[in-house]
Design an enzyme around this catalytic site. Structure first.
Site, PDB file in Angstrom:
ATOM      1  N   CYS A  29       0.836  -1.042  -0.050  1.00  0.00           N
ATOM      2  CA  CYS A  29       0.197  -0.158   0.124  1.00  0.00           C
ATOM      3  C   CYS A  29       0.803   1.237  -0.081  1.00  0.00           C
ATOM      4  O   CYS A  29       2.159   1.045   0.073  1.00  0.00           O
ATOM      5  CB  CYS A  29      -0.911  -0.066   1.356  1.00  0.00           C
ATOM      6  N   CYS A  32       3.248   1.546   2.777  1.00  0.00           N
ATOM      7  CA  CYS A  32       4.446   0.927   2.819  1.00  0.00           C
ATOM      8  C   CYS A  32       5.554   1.711   1.915  1.00  0.00           C
ATOM      9  O   CYS A  32       6.613   1.849   2.190  1.00  0.00           O
ATOM     10  CB  CYS A  32       4.294  -0.306   1.932  1.00  0.00           C
ATOM     11  N   ASP A 455      -4.226  36.982  -8.023  1.00  0.00           N
ATOM     12  CA  ASP A 455      -3.502  38.301  -8.360  1.00  0.00           C
ATOM     13  C   ASP A 455      -3.874  38.740  -9.795  1.00  0.00           C
ATOM     14  O   ASP A 455      -3.825  39.924  -9.990  1.00  0.00           O
ATOM     15  CB  ASP A 455      -1.976  38.070  -8.426  1.00  0.00           C
TER      16      ASP A 455
END
Length: 494
Positions: A29, A32, A455
């Site tokens: 998984c 891991c 922005d």
């Protein structure tokens, strides 16, 4: 053993480094993969490590001022409870997938487990055959392949952890399922009366495997976003030699100082600088700006961007992993392999939780085995407040069954599966939408965001206007206000 490394060098804009590729076995998984990453990065000479669960590989980038130490990395991975070996070839950090990916292996496990477990569930819960002698043998015949084939990965994982004096979720799954199965085999062979637990043993392995398969599916989908980023840069380029002759070469063969010709519609193969020509270049994949940027001699070009309408000659200034696109890919990889704070907490809890659960299971088994009457009285006393429960008829059966129940119910699979899957899914969705997330901790903190400030509007719009409605204001034109006249029909969406 001679380190399998590949050196990359460039001008002042690049730095020399070495890359090693490793095959890692035993990862079940994303949790891991996180443990393997931490083990590799604990080696002093390692600058950065990227572990790809879907490929079963790890890419190690060495510190330029240190000597690569392949043996130490292999030892660190093995010390973490996994097998590893260096590969003979290196492909700039992106290995080829193995013949069988973790997702394919988990899919096979889930399908085999479901096919063999479902008849047992129907037989016991629907038809009520659980107490029949013949069905007990059917349960053994169907559950044995599940334990031997589907459960093999859990047993290997538990054994690897046991050899290094540790434990994990595989330990609880292996202990819980094997305890139920072993008792059932003993009961079947000795003719012990009562219920046997072949179905429960097979169901444990199948259900946990299903969770791993779902995580592997999310991981594979996340990897597709990386492949999409990698495919932005073309595999070939038109190299211009000293005789001004164009030759199509592999983009990976380009070196700093080479000249490349870009025609309208071409994607930039690597970072560079315009030497000749002028054109507009779409850099939306890099900057988020939808409007093309005008380029003239001296302007910077970036791998993966698209030349729009002019011919350009560019000089290569960076190649390979020194390009901006490669750095974006590295950011996404680090984010997908990173660990959020809650995941680190879960790992610490699991390290203590598993031994405690094993001790509680042993204590439960001893209680039911040595003080069966007291334990049965206690169980029957709390049953009215819970749900109907069938207690084993003998002390030995109760000891095995109740101990296995503690191991199964307490299995902390959610702590190991949910958080990595959430990180992979989140970074995958963000990458598809052009949002780069630095790591799991940043993704975790994003849940507290209350406002976002942009922005400029160029990062929010597509820059591709379309006609929503048309109206001819000239008198006597014969055009209806909705633009459905002859002239209105000629206006098409752009």
């Amino acid at each position: 053993m001679r380190p399998q490394t590949e050196n990359h060098s460039g001008d002042s804009t690049t730095s020399e480094f070495a890359v090693s590729e490793f095959i890692v076995r035993g990862m079940n998984c994303q949790n891991c993969a996180g443990h393997v990453t931490e083990a590799i990065e604990g080696v002093a000479a390692v600058a950065r490590a990227e572990v790809r669960l879907e490929e079963g590989r790890a890419t190690v980038r060495w510190n330029p001022r240190a000597e690569p130490d392949v043996e130490r990395v292999v030892s660190a991975i093995k010390l973490a409870g996994y097998d590893a070996a260096p590969v003979a070839t290196v492909s700039c950090g992106h290995g080829h997938p193995p013949d069988r990916s973790p997702m394919a292996e988990w899919k096979f496990t889930v399908l085999v487990g479901a096919v063999l477990t479902l008849p047992l569930i129907l037989g016991e819960w629907v038809f009520g055959w659980g107490e029949r002698d013949r069905f007990k043998w059917v349960g053994f015949a169907f559950s044995a392949p599940v334990m031997l084939v589907c459960g093999a990965r859990f047993f290997r994982g538990a054994w690897s952890q046991l050899k290094r004096g540790s434990s994990n979720m595989d330990t609880l799954v292996a202990l819980g399922s094997s305890t139920a199965f072993a008792y059932s085999v003993w009961g079947l062979l000795t003719g012990a009366p009562g219920h046997l637990y072949f179905m429960e043993a097979a169901a444990i392995v199948t259900l946990v495997s299903t969770g791993h398969f779902m995580e592997a599916l999310v991981t594979a989908r996340a990897a597709s976003s990386l492949r999409a980023l990698m495919n932005l840069a073309p595999q070939t380029a038109r190299k211009l030699d000293v005789n001004r002759t164009e030759t199509e070469v592999a983009a990976a063969s380009l070196r700093v100082g080479d000249q490349v010709v870009l025609k309208p519609g071409d994607r930039v193969p690597t970072d560079g600088e315009v030497i000749e020509g002028s054109s507009a270049v779409d850099e939306s994949m890099l900057t988020g700006e939808s409007a093309p940027i005008d380029k003239a001699p001296g302007a910077k070009l970036y791998a993966g961007t698209a030349n729009q309408n002019g011919r350009l000659v560019m000089g290569v200034t960076a190649t390979g992993e020194a390009t901006a696109l490669a750095q974006i890919i590295a950011v996404v990889q680090r984010a997908q392999n990173s660990r959020a704070n809650i995941q680190k907490l879960g790992d610490h809890v699991s390290n203590v939780f598993v031994p405690v659960v094993v001790l509680v299971a042993i204590g439960t088994g001893l209680w039911w085995g040595l003080a069966y009457d007291n334990a049965l009285k206690f169980g029957q006393g709390i049953t009215p407040y819970l749900w109907p429960v069938h207690f084993p008829d003998t002390a030995l059966a109760a000891a095995f069954v109740q101990a296995a129940a503690v191991l199964i119910v307490a299995c902390p699979c959610a702590m190991g599966l949910a958080t990595p899957a959430a990180i992979m899914a989140g970074t995958n969705v963000a990458a598809r939408r052009g949002i780069l997330i630095r790591d799991g901790a940043a993704l975790e903190k994003s849940g507290t965001i209350t406002a976002i400030v942009f922005d400029k509007t160029g990062t929010l719009t597509q820059g591709k206007p379309s006609v929503e409605a048309a109206e001819d204001l000239r008198s006597g034109s014969g055009v209806s206000p909705d633009g459905s006249g002859t002239q209105g029909e000629s206006i098409q969406e752009q």
